[in-house]
Design an enzyme around this catalytic site. Structure first.
Site, short mmCIF file in Angstrom:
data_model
loop_
_atom_site.label_atom_id
_atom_site.label_comp_id
_atom_site.label_asym_id
_atom_site.label_seq_id
_atom_site.Cartn_x
_atom_site.Cartn_y
_atom_site.Cartn_z
N ASP A 178 26.22 32.46 38.32
CA ASP A 178 26.37 33.44 39.14
C ASP A 178 25.34 33.46 40.33
OD1 ASP A 178 27.46 35.72 40.50
OD2 ASP A 178 26.45 37.14 39.10
N ASP A 238 28.97 35.86 44.38
CA ASP A 238 28.98 37.27 44.42
C ASP A 238 29.06 37.81 45.75
OD1 ASP A 238 27.83 39.60 42.83
OD2 ASP A 238 26.93 40.08 44.63
N GLU A 241 33.92 36.20 44.51
CA GLU A 241 34.11 37.56 44.09
C GLU A 241 34.35 38.14 45.65
OE1 GLU A 241 31.98 41.81 42.15
OE2 GLU A 241 30.92 40.38 43.44
N HIS A 301 31.27 42.91 34.74
CA HIS A 301 30.25 43.74 34.52
C HIS A 301 30.19 44.89 35.50
CE1 HIS A 301 29.64 41.05 38.01
NE2 HIS A 301 28.82 41.88 38.43
N ASP A 302 31.28 44.98 36.38
CA ASP A 302 31.23 46.23 37.35
C ASP A 302 32.37 47.09 37.19
OD1 ASP A 302 29.21 45.48 38.91
OD2 ASP A 302 30.28 44.33 40.01
#
Length: 455
Positions: A3, A103, A155, A229-230
């Protein structure tokens, strides 16, 4: 897959500390603006609540942070910043990393002119910003684009289909694939994450079909997923994590994994981990949840209602420690975990999943093996089916001389469906969350039943 966060750095980063020391070179690594009439430069709202600008008295200026105030946005207009980023990517590639996740990468290009948003929170000014495609092409050319065995995924926050086609179409030389989140906002009342409603299933179907067909027509490529994770745990969100835990988790898995695109599995999803259902604000760690607990309180909402919202929406739902077994702390740690372990760990854990041949875990393994076994799953075209059905998400995939039909009952009520297809007797069942059955023109689906047939 590593990431990489290049929209912002921590305010603890040496670059930002040098900026605060007044070193102009590093101040220009970030976005500092003067106040306007003793007010922040714009009225934009942070993704985590509150203003996007933090005041620095020493300079009588504000720095931009689209997220938390400890996450200062980088100034991509500065060529030196871009070169530093290339060197970071190349450093990891030289170490042997073959997968890169970027990200919120579609937020890196800010507008030339910073102005107030008269009818929103400011995101329209920086989402898929003016130079984002130029920056990504340059990043590709200077780093991973030199290799043919590196996979990248971006993302994309609040993005558009048109932009995602460009981000992921191979001829554009930007990224391999993209995450978008539109299908995960269908239970946001008034488009607000912190207002709850039931899943708008009609809207979910429309969004998934539009993106499947749009990316297919434009030669783009989706990363397909429910969890990360969000996001809250999908079995708690769109399934039934109590009465139909196994059935609904398997249905949701099949529904997403047989789509056109590359599927992603988030830790614990493969054993059916659920939301945490914390009951005390002291159990929460996520900065967004803590901020909104205060914001919702200030809006006059009572605590019981706020806890209901947090139990549905908090990012901590997906961040509880991995549930390995029924020992202390779910086998995650001998010490005190940074976040409480979900209380259902004695039932839902890896050890139990491996010992149960009908577990959610083995369903995920089967889906992965099918993708490797049948080219149609990886490469087939996508065709929506039963578009007007209020309970079922169904689709067809076609490739070479193969045909795949996928049928998912999204609800716990039984539903009868009619399929207008030829040669139905030639189809065979390849995966189901109940018992195998033959494909027929008309049949009744059980609660959360999911079934795929191939010809």
């Amino acid at each position: 897959m590593l990431d990489m966060v290049f929209n912002h750095t921590s305010t603890e980063h040496k670059w930002f500390k040098k900026a605060l020391d007044g070193q102009e070179k590093y101040k220009d690594f970030y976005i500092f603006k003067e106040a306007t009439k003793n007010e922040p430069p714009t009225n934009w709202q942070s993704k985590f609540g509150g203003a996007t600008w933090e005041y620095v008295e020493k300079f009588d200026e504000y720095y931009l942070h689209l997220f938390d105030r400890t996450q200062a946005d980088l100034n991509w207009v500065n060529e030196e910043v871009r070169k530093e980023i290339y060197s970071i990517v190349n450093y990891w590639i030289e170490k042997g990393v073959k997968g890169l996740r970027f990200d919120v990468i579609n937020l890196i290009s800010k507008p030339e002119k910073f102005e107030n948003d008269q009818d929103g929170d400011g995101r329209k000014f920086y989402t898929d910003g003016p130079k984002v495609h130029e920056y990504l092409k340059e990043l590709n050319e200077n780093t991973y684009g030199k290799y043919d065995d590196i996979i990248t995924v971006g993302e994309m926050s609040s993005t558009s289909l048109e932009n995602c086609i460009m981000y992921s179409d191979p001829k554009e030389k930007e990224l391999s694939m993209v995450f978008n989140f539109h299908h995960l906002k269908v239970d946001y009342k008034n488009q607000s994450k912190w207002e709850i409603q039931d899943c708008d299933f009609g809207n979910l179907k429309r969004i998934l079909n539009d993106w499947q067909l749009g990316m297919q027509d434009g030669n783009g490529w989706n990363a397909v997923f429910w969890c990360n994770h969000d996001q809250p745990r999908i079995v708690s969100r769109f399934g039934n994590d109590k009465k139909y835990h196994k059935e609904s988790a398997k249905m949701l898995a099949t529904m997403i994994h047989l789509l056109r695109g590359t599927p992603y599995i988030y830790q614990g999803e493969e054993i059916g981990m659920t939301n945490a259902y914390f009951t005390d604000i002291n159990q929460y760690v996520d900065v967004e949840s803590l901020n909104y607990f205060k914001i919702l309180k200030e809006q006059g909402i009572n605590e019981a209602e706020i806890y209901k919202v947090l139990q549905e929406r908090s990012r901590d739902n997906s961040r509880t420690p991995m549930q390995w077994n029924s020992s202390k702390n779910a086998g995650f740690s001998e010490g005190k975990p940074w976040l409480s372990v979900n209380s259902n760990y004695t039932d839902i854990n890896v050890e139990n999943s491996i010992n149960d041949k009908k577990s959610i875990f083995y369903h995920y393994k089967k889906l992965i093996s099918l993708r490797k076994q049948y080219d149609i799953i990886a490469y087939g075209n996508y065709i929506p089916m039963l578009e007007d059905n209020d309970f079922v998400f169904a689709y067809k995939r076609e490739y070479m001389n193969e045909s795949l039909i996928v049928i998912n009952n999204f609800y716990e009520k039984e539903v009868e469906i009619y399929l207008d297809i030829e040669d139905f007797e030639k189809y065979k069942c390849i995966i189901t969350n109940y018992e195998e059955r033959s494909l027929e023109p008309r049949f009744t689906l059980k609660a959360f039943e999911s079934i795929a047939f191939i010809k």
